[in-house]
Design an enzyme around this catalytic site. Sequence first.
Site, PDB file in Angstrom:
ATOM      1  N   GLN A  84       0.803  -1.212   0.000  1.00 62.92           N
ATOM      2  CA  GLN A  84       0.000   0.000   0.000  1.00 62.92           C
ATOM      3  C   GLN A  84       0.846   1.277   0.000  1.00 62.92           C
ATOM      4  O   GLN A  84       2.044   1.250   0.337  1.00 62.92           O
ATOM      5  CB  GLN A  84      -0.926   0.025   1.215  1.00 62.92           C
ATOM      6  CG  GLN A  84      -2.095  -0.942   1.114  1.00 62.92           C
ATOM      7  CD  GLN A  84      -3.103  -0.697   2.214  1.00 62.92           C
ATOM      8  OE1 GLN A  84      -3.222  -1.459   3.145  1.00 62.92           O
ATOM      9  NE2 GLN A  84      -3.839   0.405   2.097  1.00 62.92           N
ATOM     10  N   HIS A  85       0.192   2.372  -0.377  1.00 67.92           N
ATOM     11  CA  HIS A  85       0.665   3.743  -0.193  1.00 67.92           C
ATOM     12  C   HIS A  85       1.776   4.209  -1.132  1.00 67.92           C
ATOM     13  O   HIS A  85       2.000   5.410  -1.250  1.00 67.92           O
ATOM     14  CB  HIS A  85       1.166   3.984   1.245  1.00 67.92           C
ATOM     15  CG  HIS A  85       0.219   3.609   2.319  1.00 67.92           C
ATOM     16  ND1 HIS A  85      -1.063   4.106   2.396  1.00 67.92           N
ATOM     17  CD2 HIS A  85       0.357   2.775   3.385  1.00 67.92           C
ATOM     18  CE1 HIS A  85      -1.662   3.603   3.464  1.00 67.92           C
ATOM     19  NE2 HIS A  85      -0.835   2.790   4.066  1.00 67.92           N
ATOM     20  N   ASP A 245      -2.362  -4.944  -0.290  1.00 70.50           N
ATOM     21  CA  ASP A 245      -2.013  -6.233   0.314  1.00 70.50           C
ATOM     22  C   ASP A 245      -2.878  -6.568   1.526  1.00 70.50           C
ATOM     23  O   ASP A 245      -3.305  -7.719   1.694  1.00 70.50           O
ATOM     24  CB  ASP A 245      -0.532  -6.297   0.672  1.00 70.50           C
ATOM     25  CG  ASP A 245      -0.029  -5.104   1.484  1.00 70.50           C
ATOM     26  OD1 ASP A 245      -0.850  -4.226   1.862  1.00 70.50           O
ATOM     27  OD2 ASP A 245       1.189  -5.038   1.730  1.00 70.50           O
TER      28      ASP A 245
END
Length: 493
Positions: A84-85, A245
């Site tokens: 992520q991110h 994820d």
Amino acid sequence: MPAQAVVIGVDSSTQSTKAAFVDAATGRTLAVGRAPHEVTGERGARESDPEEWWQALRDAVGAGLKECGLPASAVTGIAVAGQQHGLVAMDSAGRPVRPALLWNDTRSAPQAAALAQALGGPAAWTARTGSVPVAAVTAAKWRWLSEHEPRAAERTAAVRLPHDFLTERLAGVAATDPGDASGTCWYSTATGAYDAEVLDLIGLEAALLPAVAPGGGSRVGALTEAAAQHLGLAAGIAVAAGTGDNMATAVGLGLGAAGVLDHPVLSLGTSGTVFTATRTRPDSPAINSFAATDGTFLPLGCTLNCTLAVDKVAALLGLSRDTAEAGGELVLLPYLDGERTPNLPHAAGLLTGLRHTTSRQQVLGAAYEGATVSVLRALDEVLRASGLDPADPSVAGRPLRLVGGGARGRYWVETVRRLSGRPLLVPEATDLTALGAAALAAAAATGEDPVAVATRWQSKTGRTTEWPAVERDVETWQRVTSVLERCTDAPSG
């Protein structure tokens, strides 16, 4: 439809890629291909070349296809779950303008702090986007890029998350899902759309972003001829929107509207992550109030320092992981990379309570305890944000699903069990993120609900080790918490 339909779930994590080949009817994993990719950076920087992710995906799919021994024509769908991110800035040709800024890159902490004070402060952020900006989130990373590398920002013609980048390479379509989008801080979990005011605040045009599909299991396109040649698969198979994820792990565990709700999960990996799937839209500045990928919500707490930090302490002491002993008077907060929960981006590790009688094994045990208390405190916040009281016996007695690499470690299991006081469920499956992605791929190929797919698979192949609850070690909990609270009250910068 081939006699044996197979779907591929890709887990593109921080340091490697897995491609799980899964029987679409039974959920049985037939093969898992693996390939590494590199993380670089120091002094808070954590970066990766997205082209390495694409090469790793190609290598992992090729290895898995060879291992499973089935023809490429058996594969009916593919989906990517990504870390992520991360910020992937691409030029007009679809090539990265620079290495991706990863979730654990803490250089954007000043930008996050400035953003957190905008829009009316933390409460306003959680009401709109579900999360308060911290260094991990993509909005802060875009501000950092704009301020520190303006030429790279000016060259950017498209902004993607890691899983979006790979999905676009597969299908030639710019698409994301609500789950991973909710980790950017520019997507509103209240409206289910990009927040125009936030985008204006950070200086990002909505036209640079991918369209948001209804869910991670939505079919967003078909495998292109070019991608099919790279992967050794048949062109035209279903490509799902994919997700982050953590959202994929929830699907792999059967958490969601068509499965189990309001039951906690603790993932022991590079980061320590706690979450649950719930119908309640969370609103808590202390955690990330993400969207799940199936229309529910995924309140999540994440600590930066978990298994990797404890392994570093073990290496410094010259010990193996399972030689640890209870810390006794020691408290070790293993914040080797700063910390995200609590939000202490500039923190370093802290050791207190050292005596002449202290052993190396106790120091290692204190590292386990410090990491575990941090992530279990985040779990309490996740439960509160879901409308649950962590002290309520009916809530405290719910089994804690323990997943991730640390769940295979005896001392990790014992420490979580002792400090949580909960019964533990440890699924035998070790590739739950990839399995969740495979369920998304199956959903894209058939139109089924991905959580329903994963739940059906669990009923056929899922095996779980059950650990009964033990009396909670309140003394250690209070000792670590008292030190942690004093650190949290002190200035973090």
